[in-house]
Design a protein around this motif. Structure first.
Motif, PDB file in Angstrom:
ATOM      1  N   LYS A   1     -52.939 -13.365  13.768  1.00  8.21           N
ATOM      2  CA  LYS A   1     -53.898 -12.856  12.815  1.00  8.21           C
ATOM      3  C   LYS A   1     -53.563 -12.293  11.420  1.00  8.21           C
ATOM      4  O   LYS A   1     -53.839 -12.623  10.390  1.00  8.21           O
ATOM      5  CB  LYS A   1     -54.673 -11.797  13.306  1.00  8.21           C
ATOM      6  CG  LYS A   1     -55.629 -12.059  14.646  1.00  8.21           C
ATOM      7  CD  LYS A   1     -56.392 -10.913  15.295  1.00  8.21           C
ATOM      8  CE  LYS A   1     -57.210 -11.439  16.377  1.00  8.21           C
ATOM      9  NZ  LYS A   1     -57.907 -10.274  16.882  1.00  8.21           N
ATOM     10  N   SER A   2     -52.481 -11.431  11.521  1.00  7.35           N
ATOM     11  CA  SER A   2     -51.935 -10.903  10.363  1.00  7.35           C
ATOM     12  C   SER A   2     -50.942 -11.790   9.503  1.00  7.35           C
ATOM     13  O   SER A   2     -50.804 -11.835   8.342  1.00  7.35           O
ATOM     14  CB  SER A   2     -51.023  -9.643  10.739  1.00  7.35           C
ATOM     15  OG  SER A   2     -49.947  -9.850  11.455  1.00  7.35           O
ATOM     16  N   GLY A   3     -50.202 -12.688  10.292  1.00  8.46           N
ATOM     17  CA  GLY A   3     -49.352 -13.673   9.653  1.00  8.46           C
ATOM     18  C   GLY A   3     -47.997 -13.010   9.495  1.00  8.46           C
ATOM     19  O   GLY A   3     -47.020 -13.502   8.818  1.00  8.46           O
ATOM     20  N   ASP A   4     -47.592 -11.890  10.096  1.00  7.65           N
ATOM     21  CA  ASP A   4     -46.307 -11.050  10.055  1.00  7.65           C
ATOM     22  C   ASP A   4     -45.310 -12.052  10.622  1.00  7.65           C
ATOM     23  O   ASP A   4     -45.399 -12.551  11.677  1.00  7.65           O
ATOM     24  CB  ASP A   4     -46.459 -10.078  10.948  1.00  7.65           C
ATOM     25  CG  ASP A   4     -47.298  -8.772  10.333  1.00  7.65           C
ATOM     26  OD1 ASP A   4     -47.536  -8.488   9.048  1.00  7.65           O
ATOM     27  OD2 ASP A   4     -47.815  -7.749  10.965  1.00  7.65           O
ATOM     28  N   THR A   5     -44.126 -11.531  10.124  1.00  8.00           N
ATOM     29  CA  THR A   5     -43.003 -12.601  10.606  1.00  8.00           C
ATOM     30  C   THR A   5     -42.219 -11.191  11.286  1.00  8.00           C
ATOM     31  O   THR A   5     -42.458 -10.191  11.247  1.00  8.00           O
ATOM     32  CB  THR A   5     -41.983 -13.069   9.505  1.00  8.00           C
ATOM     33  OG1 THR A   5     -41.547 -12.062   8.555  1.00  8.00           O
ATOM     34  CG2 THR A   5     -42.888 -14.098   8.592  1.00  8.00           C
ATOM     35  N   LEU A   6     -41.097 -11.912  11.707  1.00 12.53           N
ATOM     36  CA  LEU A   6     -40.111 -10.782  12.734  1.00 12.53           C
ATOM     37  C   LEU A   6     -39.533  -9.816  11.556  1.00 12.53           C
ATOM     38  O   LEU A   6     -39.282  -8.756  11.869  1.00 12.53           O
ATOM     39  CB  LEU A   6     -39.149 -11.408  13.342  1.00 12.53           C
ATOM     40  CG  LEU A   6     -39.678 -12.323  14.574  1.00 12.53           C
ATOM     41  CD1 LEU A   6     -38.530 -12.710  15.315  1.00 12.53           C
ATOM     42  CD2 LEU A   6     -40.731 -11.484  15.537  1.00 12.53           C
ATOM     43  N   LEU A   7     -39.392 -10.227  10.292  1.00 11.29           N
ATOM     44  CA  LEU A   7     -38.791  -9.336   9.249  1.00 11.29           C
ATOM     45  C   LEU A   7     -39.847  -8.169   9.221  1.00 11.29           C
ATOM     46  O   LEU A   7     -39.342  -6.946   8.981  1.00 11.29           O
ATOM     47  CB  LEU A   7     -38.561 -10.144   8.073  1.00 11.29           C
ATOM     48  CG  LEU A   7     -37.147 -10.882   7.814  1.00 11.29           C
ATOM     49  CD1 LEU A   7     -36.992 -11.947   8.565  1.00 11.29           C
ATOM     50  CD2 LEU A   7     -37.000 -11.178   6.423  1.00 11.29           C
ATOM     51  N   HIS A   8     -41.193  -8.469   8.881  1.00 16.84           N
ATOM     52  CA  HIS A   8     -42.009  -7.438   8.790  1.00 16.84           C
ATOM     53  C   HIS A   8     -41.944  -6.406  10.143  1.00 16.84           C
ATOM     54  O   HIS A   8     -41.972  -5.136   9.654  1.00 16.84           O
ATOM     55  CB  HIS A   8     -43.614  -8.072   8.764  1.00 16.84           C
ATOM     56  CG  HIS A   8     -43.656  -8.709   7.654  1.00 16.84           C
ATOM     57  ND1 HIS A   8     -43.401 -10.307   7.337  1.00 16.84           N
ATOM     58  CD2 HIS A   8     -44.375  -8.294   6.353  1.00 16.84           C
ATOM     59  CE1 HIS A   8     -43.839 -10.630   6.184  1.00 16.84           C
ATOM     60  NE2 HIS A   8     -44.306  -9.537   5.567  1.00 16.84           N
ATOM     61  N   ILE A   9     -41.808  -6.848  11.137  1.00 22.45           N
ATOM     62  CA  ILE A   9     -41.641  -6.286  12.533  1.00 22.45           C
ATOM     63  C   ILE A   9     -40.736  -5.208  12.362  1.00 22.45           C
ATOM     64  O   ILE A   9     -40.518  -4.106  12.672  1.00 22.45           O
ATOM     65  CB  ILE A   9     -41.801  -7.003  13.720  1.00 22.45           C
ATOM     66  CG1 ILE A   9     -42.890  -7.773  13.714  1.00 22.45           C
ATOM     67  CG2 ILE A   9     -41.752  -6.039  14.848  1.00 22.45           C
ATOM     68  CD1 ILE A   9     -44.308  -7.145  13.498  1.00 22.45           C
ATOM     69  N   CYS A  10     -39.664  -5.845  11.928  1.00 21.20           N
ATOM     70  CA  CYS A  10     -38.251  -5.090  11.806  1.00 21.20           C
ATOM     71  C   CYS A  10     -38.226  -3.771  10.903  1.00 21.20           C
ATOM     72  O   CYS A  10     -37.854  -2.798  11.174  1.00 21.20           O
ATOM     73  CB  CYS A  10     -36.989  -6.086  11.290  1.00 21.20           C
ATOM     74  SG  CYS A  10     -36.548  -7.155  12.331  1.00 21.20           S
TER      75      CYS A  10
ATOM     76  N   ASN B   1     -46.868 -12.020   4.434  1.00 20.27           N
ATOM     77  CA  ASN B   1     -47.734 -11.996   5.623  1.00 20.27           C
ATOM     78  C   ASN B   1     -49.163 -12.621   5.074  1.00 20.27           C
ATOM     79  O   ASN B   1     -49.417 -12.872   3.653  1.00 20.27           O
ATOM     80  CB  ASN B   1     -48.004 -10.900   6.542  1.00 20.27           C
ATOM     81  CG  ASN B   1     -48.463  -9.779   5.565  1.00 20.27           C
ATOM     82  OD1 ASN B   1     -48.994  -9.706   4.722  1.00 20.27           O
ATOM     83  ND2 ASN B   1     -48.459  -8.571   6.460  1.00 20.27           N
ATOM     84  N   ASN B   2     -50.226 -12.525   5.629  1.00 19.60           N
ATOM     85  CA  ASN B   2     -51.627 -13.026   5.245  1.00 19.60           C
ATOM     86  C   ASN B   2     -52.293 -12.101   4.237  1.00 19.60           C
ATOM     87  O   ASN B   2     -53.191 -12.380   3.363  1.00 19.60           O
ATOM     88  CB  ASN B   2     -52.676 -13.366   6.274  1.00 19.60           C
ATOM     89  CG  ASN B   2     -52.296 -14.358   7.195  1.00 19.60           C
ATOM     90  OD1 ASN B   2     -51.206 -15.227   7.123  1.00 19.60           O
ATOM     91  ND2 ASN B   2     -52.627 -14.259   8.495  1.00 19.60           N
ATOM     92  N   ASP B   3     -51.789 -10.762   4.323  1.00 20.82           N
ATOM     93  CA  ASP B   3     -52.314  -9.722   3.238  1.00 20.82           C
ATOM     94  C   ASP B   3     -51.401  -9.529   1.967  1.00 20.82           C
ATOM     95  O   ASP B   3     -51.367  -9.070   1.095  1.00 20.82           O
ATOM     96  CB  ASP B   3     -52.063  -8.453   3.830  1.00 20.82           C
ATOM     97  CG  ASP B   3     -53.012  -7.355   2.956  1.00 20.82           C
ATOM     98  OD1 ASP B   3     -54.058  -7.781   2.508  1.00 20.82           O
ATOM     99  OD2 ASP B   3     -52.744  -6.082   2.822  1.00 20.82           O
ATOM    100  N   GLY B   4     -50.294 -10.683   2.092  1.00 19.04           N
ATOM    101  CA  GLY B   4     -49.474 -10.550   0.594  1.00 19.04           C
ATOM    102  C   GLY B   4     -48.268  -9.676   0.797  1.00 19.04           C
ATOM    103  O   GLY B   4     -47.492  -9.298  -0.156  1.00 19.04           O
ATOM    104  N   LYS B   5     -48.293  -8.999   1.743  1.00 20.69           N
ATOM    105  CA  LYS B   5     -47.128  -8.037   2.064  1.00 20.69           C
ATOM    106  C   LYS B   5     -45.729  -8.479   2.493  1.00 20.69           C
ATOM    107  O   LYS B   5     -45.777  -9.640   3.135  1.00 20.69           O
ATOM    108  CB  LYS B   5     -47.558  -6.870   3.117  1.00 20.69           C
ATOM    109  CG  LYS B   5     -48.816  -6.075   2.877  1.00 20.69           C
ATOM    110  CD  LYS B   5     -48.866  -5.261   3.858  1.00 20.69           C
ATOM    111  CE  LYS B   5     -47.972  -3.955   4.104  1.00 20.69           C
ATOM    112  NZ  LYS B   5     -48.169  -3.124   5.077  1.00 20.69           N
ATOM    113  N   ARG B   6     -44.822  -8.287   1.888  1.00 20.54           N
ATOM    114  CA  ARG B   6     -43.564  -8.821   2.024  1.00 20.54           C
ATOM    115  C   ARG B   6     -42.785  -7.616   2.800  1.00 20.54           C
ATOM    116  O   ARG B   6     -43.362  -6.479   2.754  1.00 20.54           O
ATOM    117  CB  ARG B   6     -42.675  -9.147   0.565  1.00 20.54           C
ATOM    118  CG  ARG B   6     -43.461 -10.063  -0.014  1.00 20.54           C
ATOM    119  CD  ARG B   6     -42.561 -10.439  -1.259  1.00 20.54           C
ATOM    120  NE  ARG B   6     -43.459 -11.414  -2.074  1.00 20.54           N
ATOM    121  CZ  ARG B   6     -43.144 -11.952  -3.176  1.00 20.54           C
ATOM    122  NH1 ARG B   6     -41.698 -11.715  -3.393  1.00 20.54           N
ATOM    123  NH2 ARG B   6     -43.755 -12.749  -3.927  1.00 20.54           N
ATOM    124  N   PRO B   7     -41.699  -8.009   3.520  1.00 26.62           N
ATOM    125  CA  PRO B   7     -40.913  -6.956   4.344  1.00 26.62           C
ATOM    126  C   PRO B   7     -40.585  -5.504   3.465  1.00 26.62           C
ATOM    127  O   PRO B   7     -40.730  -4.546   3.989  1.00 26.62           O
ATOM    128  CB  PRO B   7     -39.818  -7.721   4.691  1.00 26.62           C
ATOM    129  CG  PRO B   7     -40.055  -9.180   4.803  1.00 26.62           C
ATOM    130  CD  PRO B   7     -40.979  -9.260   3.597  1.00 26.62           C
TER     131      PRO B   7
END
Length: 334
Positions: free
Chosen positions: A34-43, A67-73
């Motif tokens: 749903k969010s398009g988060d990668t593992l970097l975002h989770i970290c 991610n899908n919202d344009g957020k980067r790590p």
């Protein structure tokens, strides 16, 4: 490996299990559905520094992945005040002034929190505190909402003009601090910046009005005692502070205006000829109506459309107010 299982390992900072996978490079392609988060975002949200370093240094992950919202790590590290992860990303050249979809930079997100260290890291890496989001707020504006004067001071040190800002609807940081009850920030803004205490936004609303309708009487008094606030100033709708507090049900603020500052309890708005009693009736502020009547409000006063407060209460379907006004009328009061 599916994303949920990989996320569990990241949350535990379990580098050993990730390295033991048959194909660790596959981790770079995992995303939340749903969010398009990668593992970097989770970290960066849970502070898993060891995993973050492994994914970047050994697997070659792109620190600018969105991610899908344009957020980067870096956005997440700043938002969650994960100083260690932030340092890792900055070391690997992460862009500090990148905007996510709603135009928030990592510094803006950091300013909604209380970590001065994170602010310093971002500013030291070239973050621009004067950039604005889609609503016209810069980092200083956002920091004023939170009220941390140390962060406000640091932002001014980084750029001495950052305080001189208005949002798209012309609201200043002083409006924001006043509305949210940040008394320390209000005092700091008045003493350290050149924001006028009686400035108006696009609706003609002042910080004094904001403070009182927000129930922050202490801030209202701070602003009044600057000697530069016009208590009877009207907004674009022709309403005074007394109308705002009546509509918001702020009884202490009403008493302050009427008893201490001498504001007329039957003051009419210049556009619609509404009294504070009309304003209270419109928003269903029964207790405020009763207080206004005790202070001498005229229940028979008419607005521009020839309506009494009872008429307004009926039109707005404020049944409790209608009942109260009918009972008072039956007793021959008001």
């Amino acid at each position: 490996m599916e994303f949920p299982r990989a996320q569990q390992l990241v949350n535990k900072n379990d580098v050993k299990s990730l390295k033991a996978l048959p194909n660790p490079l596959s981790l770079l392609h995992l995303r939340h559905k749903k969010s398009g988060d990668t593992l970097l975002h989770i970290c960066c949200r849970c502070g898993s520094q060891s995993v973050l370093s492994y994914i970047i240094d050994e697997l070659g992950a792109n620190v600018e992945v969105s991610n899908n919202d344009g957020k980067r790590p870096l956005h997440d590290a700043a938002q969650y005040s994960e100083e260690g992860c932030l340092s890792i990303l900055l070391y690997h050249g992460a862009e500090t002034n990148v905007l996510k979809r709603s135009d928030w930079t990592p510094l803006m997100l950091a300013c909604t929190k209380q970590s001065l260290n994170v602010i310093d890291l971002l500013l030291g890496a070239g973050a621009d505190p004067c950039l604005k989001n889609k609503d016209g707020w810069n980092s200083f504006h956002l920091a004023s909402r939170e009220g941390n004067t140390a962060i406000l001071s640091r932002l001014v040190e980084a750029n001495c003009t950052v305080w001189d800002t208005r949002s798209n609807n012309l609201r200043t940081p002083l409006h924001t601090a006043a509305l949210h009850g940040r008394s320390a920030a209000v005092n700091w803004l008045l003493s350290e910046c050149g924001i006028h205490p009686d400035c108006t936004d696009s609706c003609g609303v002042t910080p004094f009005m904001d403070a009182l309708r927000g129930g922050h009487l202490d801030i209202g008094k701070i602003l009044f005692h600057t000697g530069k606030v016009i208590v009877g100033r009207i907004d674009k709708a022709g309403r005074q502070a007394v109308h705002h507090v009546a509509q918001a049900g702020q009884k202490s603020a009403l008493l302050y205006l009427v008893q201490d500052l001498g504001v007329a309890v039957n003051a009419t708005s210049s556009r619609d000829q509404e009294t504070p009693l009309h304003a209270a009736a419109k928003d269903g502020q029964k207790e405020m109506m009763l207080l206004l009547l005790d202070l001498g409000a005229n229940m028979a006063a008419l607005d521009r459309r020839g309506r009494t407060a009872l008429d307004v209460a009926r039109a707005c379907r404020q049944d409790a107010c209608v009942t109260a006004l009918l009972e008072i009328s039956a007793k021959g009061k008001g």
